[in-house]
Scaffold this active site. Structure first.
Site, PDB file in Angstrom:
ATOM      1  N   LYS A 484       0.843  -1.197   0.000  1.00 39.35           N
ATOM      2  CA  LYS A 484       0.000   0.000   0.000  1.00 39.35           C
ATOM      3  C   LYS A 484       0.880   1.249   0.000  1.00 39.35           C
ATOM      4  CE  LYS A 484      -0.477  -0.025   5.061  1.00 39.35           C
ATOM      5  NZ  LYS A 484      -1.421  -0.035   6.187  1.00 39.35           N
ATOM      6  N   ARG A 582      -9.894   0.818  15.468  1.00 37.55           N
ATOM      7  CA  ARG A 582      -9.789   1.590  14.238  1.00 37.55           C
ATOM      8  C   ARG A 582     -10.850   1.102  13.256  1.00 37.55           C
ATOM      9  NH1 ARG A 582      -4.044   1.626  11.187  1.00 37.55           N
ATOM     10  NH2 ARG A 582      -4.656  -0.537  10.771  1.00 37.55           N
ATOM     11  N   TYR A 710      14.986  31.554   2.892  1.00 34.05           N
ATOM     12  CA  TYR A 710      13.860  32.369   3.340  1.00 34.05           C
ATOM     13  C   TYR A 710      13.974  32.725   4.820  1.00 34.05           C
ATOM     14  CZ  TYR A 710      11.291  31.261  -0.962  1.00 34.05           C
ATOM     15  OH  TYR A 710      10.881  31.152  -2.268  1.00 34.05           O
ATOM     16  N   MET A 759      10.692  24.841  -1.243  1.00 35.53           N
ATOM     17  CA  MET A 759       9.796  23.905  -1.923  1.00 35.53           C
ATOM     18  C   MET A 759      10.566  22.929  -2.813  1.00 35.53           C
ATOM     19  SD  MET A 759       6.594  24.581  -4.531  1.00 35.53           S
ATOM     20  CE  MET A 759       5.491  25.193  -3.275  1.00 35.53           C
TER      21      MET A 759
END
Length: 814
Positions: A484, A582, A710, A759
């Protein structure tokens, strides 16, 4: 090879049980999945800790294999094939290889050591092949299985062998020595690799030296610790940087930017040798090669002209994404018959398309005449169901008509000039060429273009980790592997193909779309969907996925659709909540669930499962046991009242190790497959799977008082050299890993992250590192590893792995 099977009876001390004692053998196999198995294959049914090849014999017989070495004849196979019955099939394989080796008298170079074996082998092959027809171990075939398979590849045309032997514990080398029987021994660097298998360094050296007990000569770096283990009948031929009593004394090294000049004395004369490497390991490996050339009496001019052409050895075969939805199997640095057979097996194991293409250069050092060689290659192409062959080279061009669908070019440049006319799309492409053909240019053309940050996935490490956990299982316990979240960030389909190749029992995904993607990619293994939404039930049925059902609402919804579609015994998996809270049926809803399922023929309860909340935490051991007890109670009740015998499973990765007595019928392996464990001792036994790499885009030097990034969160207190790396939080690097908390590795040194992670970029301090723009950067892998990063960020390794963006290219290699 051509052997009558009845002659193998005495070779293997076997009992005969067969139908045709005159059958001929021309191929040995241990892999039931190989498409190269045929009527003339002798298949050795090896038995491992959690795998028994006897289970596949019936299928092999149906596919045409008629000759087997076994410990017993499987039921219903007695009158269908030839069987040689032995006590131990691995020992029989080694015994067969030792017999086969005894049929040949030419020189054999045997290599062992901790590091450098494969590189020295490949370099010696390059250096000696102009004068000899060399047979060598393919890739790193140096194990108890790999060595016999390598030696069995010898044919009558070879006149020099180069085989490497690797061991990880005592009582292994004597078996390999019997098979290789080297006449010339080469001992490479003795380091710390596989130390855990030996009591100390002394025992490790003693065991490795067993390979040379009958050798005529041993080549080694002079050492008293080694010399006390040299057999009296073996000539010592040593080299040294320090001891002038060595046969070859290297007294000076001059290292330039891209090459090293060695000054050495031999037989009273002084010589100079230039090699195109500057690192310590390559220099030592090159000296091992020099020693072999000196032993073979090569002139100094020939030694220089050949050794200055040595090259970095690409020891891995890579699986890459290609243009137009292609998969690229990149083995572009070697072209010999044995490695072609291996590469074709990899192509099949990773294949996800109906169409398969092989781009192949002229093949060297096969030992066969060209007519026989290319006939054998054509036979391989047919047995592996290759749709198209593109040959490059003057020799393969002459044998174009040997292949059924083949186009040829005399040179790589000619292929490239015609590239636009060739259609490459929706296919698997094996690229296999000798180094001189520069097939890396073809790989560049066919490879999908992405930015320079890549996540490299070591498929061998995945196989190793899988087998590590399988070795912990009781006989007949099944294994489901979780793929998964895009294979925990590592790449779902490619890993699923490998797992299917290893014949795991189930794959697990979180949502239906993940399972659909795998099915569309050609995966045939049963796939369980752990968190199915009711809106996906129709798609789950359409694609043959198997849903986990965890609530009465979900059960009613699925049964409604199953009835509408008139399904019969469709597999479902019942999830019980035993304390995780869950998903799952709680104890007070089990009776109603049973009542609904009684007499229902639309579905079949394939398995009953639950999930442990604290399998990795010893302080909650009692709670974990209470979950197991409740699960056993509830699942037993369901089985009794419904009169069924489904698969039962509750253990995850940590549970496999910490609760070995409660494996039930199946376990679910998750992050352990990817080389991560919560247990420090177990972590040492797992192999790193994923290495996130980038490069240095730019380097600048800033004065004290200047800032980086930054918000000016880093202010230089001295002159600082800063490197910019093209990876950022959009690629999955947590911003919390910046501002001096985290680091990357450049030239095996830590480079602290300066200021905020951007980023698409981050900046690091390389003031004390001798590096240049374009140099490789390790974001995570061995150092730092994901567990370390997770600990520093107060999170878990799962989050680190699954955060890596899909825009980061995955490169799979073996």
């Amino acid at each position: 090879m051509s052997i009558i099977i009845k002659n193998c009876i005495s070779i293997l001390d076997a009992k005969w049980f067969g139908i045709n004692p005159e059958a001929t053998i021309d191929n040995i196999s241990i892999d039931s999945r190989s498409l190269q198995n045929s009527t003339h294959t002798l298949f050795f049914a090896l038995v491992g800790p959690n795998n028994d090849a006897h289970h596949y014999i019936k299928d092999l017989i149906e596919n045409g294999v008629k000759n087997f070495v076994v410990t017993h004849v499987p039921p219903n196979c007695e009158d269908s094939a030839n069987f040689l019955i032995v006590e131990n099939t691995l020992a029989a394989l080694q015994q067969f290889a030792a017999y086969y080796r005894s049929l040949f008298e030419f020189p054999i170079i045997g290599l062992t050591g901790s590091n450098g074996k494969t590189i020295v082998k490949e370099w010696l092959n390059f250096l000696l092949s102009p004068d000899y027809n060399v047979i060598r171990s393919p890739k790193s075939y140096n194990s108890q299985v790999g060595v016999p398979l390598s030696v069995i590849a010898i044919n009558e045309k070879h006149n020099l062998g180069i085989f490497e032997a690797g061991i990880s514990t005592v009582s292994e080398m004597d078996k390999l020595e019997t098979i290789i029987k080297p006449t010339i021994g080469v001992l490479t660097n003795i380091g710390s690799s596989h130390d855990e298998g030996f009591a100390d360094l002394e025992e490790k050296i003693q065991q490795k030296m067993l390979l040379f007990q009958d050798a005529e000569v041993l080549i080694y770096q002079k050492s008293a610790q080694i010399e006390k283990h040299i057999s009296a009948k073996t000539k010592a031929f040593s080299w040294s940087f320090k001891d002038e009593n060595a046969n070859v004394f290297v007294f000076k090294k001059e290292i330039a930017s891209h090459e090293t000049t060695l000054f050495y004395t031999y037989k009273g004369n002084s010589y100079e040798l230039k090699i195109p490497f500057i690192d310590k390991a390559s220099i030592e490996n090159a000296i091992s090669c020099l020693m072999v050339l000196l032993y073979f009496d090569y002139e100094s001019d020939a030694i220089q002209s050949r050794m200055e052409m040595l090259f970095p050895v690409e020891m891995r075969l890579e699986v890459k994404n290609g243009i137009n939805n292609c998969t690229i199997i990149d083995d572009s640095y070697s072209s010999d018959f044995q490695s072609l057979k291996i590469a074709l097996d990899v192509l099949e194991s990773q294949n996800q398309f109906q169409k398969k293409t092989v781009i192949l250069s002229d093949i060297f050092q096969s030992g066969f005449p060209n007519e026989q060689l290319y006939a054998k290659v054509a036979q391989l192409i047919v047995s592996n169901k290759i749709n198209r062959v593109i040959g490059i080279g003057t020799t393969i061009s002459e044998f174009k008509d040997t292949f059924s669908n083949c186009i040829t070019f005399k040179t790589t440049a000619e292929f490239i000039s015609n590239f636009e006319k060739l259609d490459f799309s929706n296919e698997s492409i094996l690229i296999k060429g000798a180094r001189s053909f520069q097939f890396e240019e073809i790989v560049t053309l066919l490879e999908e273009k992405t930015h320079e940050t890549v996540l490299e996935i070591n498929l061998n490490a995945i196989s190793y980790n899988l087998n590590f956990f399988k070795s912990k299982l009781k006989p007949k316990v099944k294994i489901m592997v979780m793929v998964k979240a895009f294979g925990y960030g590592n790449g779902g389909l490619e890993i699923a193909k490998l797992l299917e190749h290893h014949k795991v029992d189930y794959l697990g995904v979180a949502f239906a779309d993940e399972g659909i993607s795998l099915k569309n990619g050609g995966i045939k293994l049963p796939i369980m969907v752990l968190n199915p939404e009711s809106t996906s039930f129709s798609a789950i049925i359409q694609y043959g996925l198997e849903p986990e059902i965890y609530s009465l609402k979900g059960l009613h919804a699925f049964l409604k659709i199953a009835k509408q579609k008139n399904l019969s015994h469709f597999p479902i998996h019942i999830k019980l909540d035993t304390g995780m809270h869950r998903l799952g049926f709680e104890e007070n809803t089990v009776d109603e669930m049973i009542a609904i399922l009684k007499g229902n023929t639309n579905v079949r309860v394939q398995s009953i499962l639950s999930h442990m909340a604290t399998s990795d935490d010893s302080k909650y051991y009692d709670f974990a046991l209470s979950q197991i007890v409740l699960y056993d109670k509830l699942s037993s009740k369901i089985m009794t009242e419904l009169e069924i015998h489904p698969i039962r499973h509750i253990l995850n990765t940590s549970g496999i190790s910490n609760f070995p007595d409660t494996q039930f019928d199946m376990v679910r392996l998750g992050i352990g497959l990817y080389g991560v464990s919560n247990d420090a001792e177990e972590q040492k036994k797992l192999e790193n799977v994923g290495t996130l790499k980038s490069i240095i885009s730019q380097i600048r030097t800033i004065p004290a008082g200047d800032s980086v990034g930054y918000g000016r969160r880093f202010m230089a207190d001295k002159q600082t050299k800063v490197a910019t790396i093209p990876i950022g939080y959009a690629d999955g690097i947590a911003r919390a890993w910046g501002n001096g908390v985290g680091y990357v590795t450049i030239k095996e040194q830590k480079a602290t992250i300066l200021g905020s992670v951007c980023m698409d970029m981050l900046m690091v301090d390389v003031t004390e590192i001798d590096c240049a723009e374009g140099d490789e950067v390790i974001i995570f892998g061995e150092n730092p590893n994901v567990s370390f990063i997770a600990e520093k960020l107060n999170t878990i390794p799962y989050e680190i792995l699954t955060s890596i963006s899909q825009r980061v290219k995955r490169v799979f290699y073996r």
